[in-house]
Design an enzyme around this catalytic site. Structure first.
Site, PDB file in Angstrom:
ATOM      1  N   GLU A 263      53.406 113.592   2.635  1.00 31.74           N
ATOM      2  CA  GLU A 263      53.509 112.844   1.338  1.00 31.74           C
ATOM      3  C   GLU A 263      54.589 113.239   0.198  1.00 31.74           C
ATOM      4  O   GLU A 263      54.983 112.302  -0.522  1.00 31.74           O
ATOM      5  CB  GLU A 263      52.114 112.547   0.651  1.00 31.74           C
ATOM      6  CG  GLU A 263      51.148 112.113   1.769  1.00 31.74           C
ATOM      7  CD  GLU A 263      51.281 110.866   2.482  1.00 31.74           C
ATOM      8  OE1 GLU A 263      52.089 109.916   1.691  1.00 31.74           O
ATOM      9  OE2 GLU A 263      50.618 110.686   3.716  1.00 31.74           O
ATOM     10  N   HIS A 266      57.829 111.405   1.042  1.00 27.75           N
ATOM     11  CA  HIS A 266      57.645 109.925   0.608  1.00 27.75           C
ATOM     12  C   HIS A 266      57.705 110.119  -1.107  1.00 27.75           C
ATOM     13  O   HIS A 266      58.622 109.371  -1.404  1.00 27.75           O
ATOM     14  CB  HIS A 266      56.238 109.370   0.730  1.00 27.75           C
ATOM     15  CG  HIS A 266      56.061 109.018   1.970  1.00 27.75           C
ATOM     16  ND1 HIS A 266      56.893 108.106   2.746  1.00 27.75           N
ATOM     17  CD2 HIS A 266      55.047 109.168   2.853  1.00 27.75           C
ATOM     18  CE1 HIS A 266      56.490 107.720   3.913  1.00 27.75           C
ATOM     19  NE2 HIS A 266      55.309 108.338   4.013  1.00 27.75           N
ATOM     20  N   GLU A 292      59.636 106.550   6.222  1.00 32.87           N
ATOM     21  CA  GLU A 292      58.930 107.775   6.916  1.00 32.87           C
ATOM     22  C   GLU A 292      59.966 108.664   7.535  1.00 32.87           C
ATOM     23  O   GLU A 292      59.513 109.732   7.659  1.00 32.87           O
ATOM     24  CB  GLU A 292      58.448 106.737   8.384  1.00 32.87           C
ATOM     25  CG  GLU A 292      57.146 105.852   7.942  1.00 32.87           C
ATOM     26  CD  GLU A 292      56.075 106.663   7.167  1.00 32.87           C
ATOM     27  OE1 GLU A 292      55.918 107.812   7.161  1.00 32.87           O
ATOM     28  OE2 GLU A 292      55.004 105.873   6.413  1.00 32.87           O
TER      29      GLU A 292
END
Length: 493
Positions: A263, A266, A292
């Site tokens: 995460e 991201h 991704e």
């Protein structure tokens, strides 16, 4: 006199402010909101979605788009106008009633899923999922008719513009030719290499502190974001206020840690999107697969490399103390272990694509009407046995109920994980060629050159270019799955 393009800029700035509210309300819904607040929150968010839909699809917006085509715009403005038109065209097809119904059904299904998954309650989950699938099929039919594509391709285009299922069938078909053999070779090789498992329990607060320390190594800006707990890890919020989550298991710490790293990939992308274009569509991340690619570059390419593992091992020992399983070679082997399992988000990078292909094949059949919701568990079990040798019969919570994506109708999302893994391998290999001594830098804990390269080639570009153009500019060629194949062979064989 205000030009049509200036009117559009003002409209999309206004939309971005509503998107900000929606993102934070959605984050709160999955992290902080008490269960009894779900109905009221769902209705409020559906109302907000309808309002955004009304603003975006207003007659004036359509007229301004036509007029702006005739105005003198520079390259950046033309790219922004292209993205504005794409957002408008995607929205204007759908009636308000469908936008509202999808929002409500998705919120209801996701909220119920949290407890239904724990209870292994497939029948309860299926009842809500049927409504989500019905509405998703309705949306797909409208989009497919307008675009002249299949229903599934019409939804896939929302996540990965320019890609269709024929491309995916070719890419995944090739993957299925060599992946089973590679998986077998790697597991056979590692069977002769014993690996100690860390002994817990691992206190949640210590796990949280470890995650924060690793996020610092990865350059996360804590003045522009935070980390919390949710049922399923995610990254949300906006570039100025990025919210990431993980989930903890006190019997082992690597799932939460790798979830945090994923995460954070991201989040770093979001935090470094072009600030001068914020509020405009051109400032958005390019596509789901590119998003991704950043999380998987962090989690797989970087975090499972021996160089990075050597850097974070002292941080692990700082939180949990010395034990034989955390000796350097064992710690590296532990994080490069290939073992088939039930859970996609915990999968190693060799078996991970099988989880994605399975979901892609099921959701494509579901949207086309070849199968119904009630067919999912048996088909899931059949494909899990075929691709990973695992039986999920009756085990819904670790089988077809494990993911959050289908609960709100995100059909077309799953393929982007494996496309992202392929982009990540291509980007990392290009960065390694472009940055002399990159592996040595990583081993010394210096990630600045890698992050500068990503910022220049991916993060700062936003949606200025198409996915194919972005990757070609960064690496010299469009997507080439060869990089992913070579990476897996180099690391694991």
């Amino acid at each position: 006199m205000t030009t049509a393009y200036q009117h559009l800029r003002a409209t999309f700035t206004r939309l971005s402010r509503f998107e900000h509210l929606s993102a934070i309300a959605g984050w709160d819904m999955q992290t902080m909101m008490p269960p009894k607040g779900n109905l009221a929150r769902s209705e409020a968010m559906a109302e907000l979605n309808v309002l955004q839909h009304q603003i975006l699809t207003a007659n004036d917006v359509g007229e301004w788009l036509k007029q702006a085509e005739q105005e003198t715009l520079d390259d950046v403005e033309q790219a922004n106008l292209r993205e504005m038109r794409r957002h408008y065209n995607n929205a204007v097809l759908l009636p308000e009633a469908l936008v509202e119904a999808k929002s409500l059904a998705g919120a209801r299904c996701e909220h119920a899923w949290r407890q239904q998954r724990i209870a292994n309650d497939w029948n309860g989950f299926a009842e809500n999922l049927r409504e989500v699938v019905t509405l998703s099929r309705e949306e797909a039919a409208i989009r497919a008719q307008a675009a002249g594509t299949s229903r599934y391709d019409a939804l896939l285009n929302l996540y990965e513009p320019g890609t269709n299922s024929a491309d995916l069938d070719r890419i995944f078909g090739d993957l299925k030719q060599w992946l089973p053999d590679l998986l077998q070779k790697v597991t056979a090789k590692q069977a002769d290499e014993p690996c100690l498992i860390p002994q817990g329990p691992f206190d949640q607060e210590n796990q949280r502190q470890l995650g924060l320390n690793v996020m610092k190594v990865l350059g996360f800006d804590f003045d522009g974001g935070r980390v919390d707990v949710s049922v399923h890890p995610f990254c949300g919020g906006i570039p100025q206020d990025v919210r990431i989550t993980t989930r903890y298991n006190e019997q082992e710490f690597l799932s939460a840690l790798m979830g945090i790293i994923h995460e954070t990939g991201h989040a770093r992308y979001e935090q470094n999107l072009p600030r001068e274009w914020l509020g405009q569509p051109i400032s958005h991340a390019r596509s789901t697969a590119i998003h991704e690619s950043q999380s998987l570059l962090f989690e797989m390419q970087l975090a499972r490399s021996k160089e990075f593992l050597q850097v974070i091992r002292p941080l692990v020992i700082q939180q949990f103390g010395e034990q034989p399983a955390l000796a350097e070679q064992n710690f590296i082997a532990l994080n490069q272990r290939v073992k088939t399992g039930f859970i996609r988000v915990d999968a190693d990078e060799v078996s991970y694509p099988a989880h994605v292909i399975l979901r892609y094949e099921i959701e494509k059949a579901l949207i086309s009407g070849e199968i119904e919701v009630d067919d999912i568990p048996a088909l899931w079990n059949e494909k899990m046995q075929q691709y990973l040798g695992i039986n999920t019969e009756g085990n819904y919570r670790n089988g077809c109920m494990q993911d959050i994506h289908w609960t709100d109708g995100a059909f077309g999302y799953f393929p982007t994980y494996t496309l992202g893994a392929m982009y990540a391998a291509q980007l990392f290999q290009t960065a390694r060629s472009a940055i002399p001594g990159l592996d040595k830098n990583i081993a010394n804990g210096d990630l600045s050159a890698l992050f500068n390269w990503l910022q220049q080639n991916i993060w700062q570009q936003g949606s200025r270019y198409s996915t194919a153009e972005l990757i070609t500019k960064a690496t010299g060629e469009p997507l080439n799955p060869r990089f992913f194949h070579e990476h897996l062979e180099r690391r694991y064989l």
